[in-house]
Design a protein around this motif. Structure first.
Motif, mmCIF file in Angstrom:
data_model
loop_
_atom_site.group_PDB
_atom_site.id
_atom_site.type_symbol
_atom_site.label_atom_id
_atom_site.label_comp_id
_atom_site.label_asym_id
_atom_site.label_seq_id
_atom_site.Cartn_x
_atom_site.Cartn_y
_atom_site.Cartn_z
ATOM 1 N N ILE A 103 -3.412 -13.749 -0.948
ATOM 2 C CA ILE A 103 -4.673 -13.427 -0.297
ATOM 3 C C ILE A 103 -5.320 -12.367 -1.183
ATOM 4 N N VAL B 211 4.567 -5.419 -6.480
ATOM 5 C CA VAL B 211 3.419 -5.967 -5.742
ATOM 6 C C VAL B 211 3.876 -6.633 -4.457
ATOM 7 N N ASP B 212 2.978 -6.604 -3.504
ATOM 8 C CA ASP B 212 3.164 -7.280 -2.230
ATOM 9 C C ASP B 212 3.132 -8.791 -2.464
ATOM 10 N N ASP B 213 4.035 -9.527 -1.827
ATOM 11 C CA ASP B 213 4.069 -10.954 -2.115
ATOM 12 C C ASP B 213 3.080 -11.775 -1.296
ATOM 13 N N VAL B 214 2.288 -11.135 -0.481
ATOM 14 C CA VAL B 214 1.219 -11.864 0.217
ATOM 15 C C VAL B 214 -0.132 -11.515 -0.388
ATOM 16 N N TYR B 215 -0.355 -10.231 -0.620
ATOM 17 C CA TYR B 215 -1.662 -9.788 -1.090
ATOM 18 C C TYR B 215 -1.674 -9.446 -2.579
ATOM 19 N N GLY B 216 -0.532 -9.316 -3.205
ATOM 20 C CA GLY B 216 -0.485 -8.903 -4.605
ATOM 21 C C GLY B 216 -0.906 -7.458 -4.784
ATOM 22 N N GLU B 217 -0.923 -6.698 -3.700
ATOM 23 C CA GLU B 217 -1.362 -5.298 -3.772
ATOM 24 C C GLU B 217 -0.186 -4.372 -4.072
ATOM 25 N N SER B 218 -0.531 -3.171 -4.532
ATOM 26 C CA SER B 218 0.479 -2.137 -4.720
ATOM 27 C C SER B 218 -0.069 -0.818 -4.207
ATOM 28 N N GLN C 129 -8.163 -4.910 -4.686
ATOM 29 C CA GLN C 129 -7.537 -4.374 -5.897
ATOM 30 C C GLN C 129 -7.796 -5.338 -7.063
#
Lengths: 357, 171
Positions: free
Chosen positions: A85, B51-58, A89
């Motif tokens: 999703i 990274v988060d495996d749903v959003y790719g965020e860190s 970022q």
């Protein structure tokens, strides 16, 4: 004329029960096999409690649904799906798309992307809406415990899940009508009955298709490409393990009392002692001058009061006794009292009996 | 295998590869020697970041960076923008976008690339460093403006926007 053998003479017009092991329908006592199977899926590889289902889990469920169920092939090659999703970022966007990007680091067409609308609304799933107030806890499981000495139980309770609706825009960006057609076919086949299901941590969560829109860029002097938007609504729920409660059930009860010996109750203030004296009023009616009493206990008797009595005599086991003050009677004795009345009317004699231990 | 090279022969009657090198070197000497705008590039390491495996965020502590690199560029910063949150109730005044002109040769010499989403630090004063995020890495330099007379591109225009300390505050 006889009927052909193929013709059935008896037709069972009663449909078979859905659950074969409940021939008369679900009895409400034992758990149906399918329900037990679903419960096992929920608690699989974990504790006795269900696992949390939060926003990220539902997003992952939607991504998995698009990856697995809306898989589209173009020219024998799977259309790329951005398996995240996308958020604010910036560098994360590049890190998710580098596998199918061009030398200018643009995403190569065709591709499918899932965009989640940031706002999550209270759910419209009627099974969960406003049915139970105040986050009340409900029994979920009773789990046996053993601390090395005592057997007991823990009671697991959970509140009602919170319904949520999450809107997803699934977009396909491509250069050919054939790719659009393929994706459209796959979507419509999955949503022929308006909804499809994704499987999240043991729960089947419905996804409803809202609309299909076209956002293609078809300019005369600009680069052209197709972009279509399929909007889906995931009717999920929030199940937060922070709200689960585990309480020990009563395993053994030990009641203890404590007394303070310094503050004793003063005598006389307690309940009265049982009396050891009883007054018995004997009534001699008109024409009656004699009464017989059988004793089962040992007492001392004495005449306390008399009324309309001139004189009286006592016979214990037919032996005459003169009573001065006290007369002792043993168990099994028969006491006969004779009175001489002053007048012919009713006379009374009150005996005082004192129990001898 | 080396990629196929195509010789550039346009405007060869008036301009050659040597002329291009000369013009470029003169420009770089002016920019790096005279102007000397210095910036620090923080390149995000997408492979090492958690990274988060749903959003790719860190989160701020989960992003990993390659070694920071100093580089020179021509810096232009727009006027500060007065904005607000909550419909005008919470004021927010922050620097305007920063536009960098950087020589491609300079990036090649440093063996670095500026990517979309990387962070750049710029020292406004001796004790104040502002951080910006790359919103347009200027990788596409096909227009005439980025070339010398249409011969070949020699610089990139990188556009960055301000980031709050909550997102990035140096490493």
């Amino acid at each position: 004329m006889a009927l052909p053998k193929q013709v059935k003479k008896n037709l069972n017009i009663t449909p078979n029960p859905v659950q074969g092991h409940y021939p008369s329908g679900y009895n409400g006592i034992t758990t149906p096999n399918r329900r037990r199977e679903l419960a096992n899926l929920i608690t699989d590889d974990g504790t006795y409690l269900p696992k949390s289902v939060l926003h990220a889990d539902m997003d992952r469920g939607m991504l998995d649904f698009v990856e697995d169920k809306l898989k589209t092939v173009s020219n024998g090659k799977k259309v790329n799906v951005i398996d995240r999703i996308l958020t604010l970022q910036r560098w994360a966007e590049l890190s998710q798309t580098w596998k199918f990007s061009t030398s200018d680091k643009n995403v190569d067409l065709p591709f499918i992307v899932v965009v989640r609308n940031p706002e999550v609304q209270y759910g419209t799933n009627p099974a969960l809406q406003y049915t139970i107030p105040d986050r009340k806890q409900f029994h979920y499981a009773k789990v046996p415990t053993w601390d090395g000495n005592r057997k007991g139980y823990d009671i697991y309770t959970i509140p009602q899940p919170v319904p949520v609706d999450i809107i997803y825009d699934v977009k396909i960006v491509c250069n050919r009508m054939r790719e659009l057609n393929n994706f459209n076919r796959v979507v419509l086949q999955n949503f022929t009955s308006r909804q499809a299901y994704t499987f999240i941590k043991g729960h089947y969560i419905p996804i409803v298709m809202n609309s299909i829109g076209d956002e293609s860029k078809i300019d005369t002097e600009e680069r052209r490409y197709y972009q279509q938007n399929y909007q889906f609504q995931l009717q999920g729920f929030l199940l937060d393990e922070e709200e689960f409660e585990v309480k020990p059930a009563i395993s053994r009860e030990l009641v203890m009392f404590g007394f303070d010996e310094k503050e004793r109750q003063k005598e006389g203030k307690g309940s009265p002692k049982n009396p050891d004296k009883v007054n018995t009023k004997l009534t001699f009616g008109v024409g009656v001058n004699e009464l017989v009493l059988n004793y089962d206990y040992k007492v001392n008797i004495s005449a306390l009061r008399i009324k309309n009595v001139d004189s009286y005599s006592f016979y214990i086991n037919n032996l005459p006794h003169t009573i001065n003050e006290v007369l002792m009677i043993n168990p099994g004795d028969v006491l006969v009292i004779e009175v001489v009345k002053n007048t012919s009317g009713v006379a009374t004699l009150t005996l005082q009996e004192k129990l001898i231990y | 295998m080396a990629s196929k090279k195509i010789p550039i022969t346009r405007i060869s009657k008036f301009f050659s590869s040597e002329d291009f090198q000369l013009e470029q070197n003169v420009g770089m000497e002016w920019l790096h020697g005279d102007m000397h705008f210095t910036l620090v590039l923080f390149r995000v390491d997408g492979k090492l970041s958690d990274v988060d495996d749903v959003y790719g965020e860190s989160g701020p502590e989960e992003i990993r960076y390659k070694s920071p690199v100093e580089f020179n560029a021509y810096v232009k910063i727009e006027q500060p923008k007065l904005d607000s949150y909550a419909g005008g109730l919470v004021k927010d005044l922050e620097p305007g976008n920063m536009t960098l002109g950087v020589y491609i040769k300079h990036l090649n010499e440093l063996d670095i690339d500026v990517n979309y989403g990387d962070y750049i630090g710029y020292a406004e004063t001796e004790d104040k460093m502002r951080y910006y995020v790359v919103t347009n890495d200027g990788r596409v330099t096909s227009d005439n403006q980025h070339t010398i007379g249409g011969y070949k591109a020699f610089y990139r225009t990188i556009i960055c926007s301000y980031v709050s300390p909550n997102e990035f505050k140096g490493v």
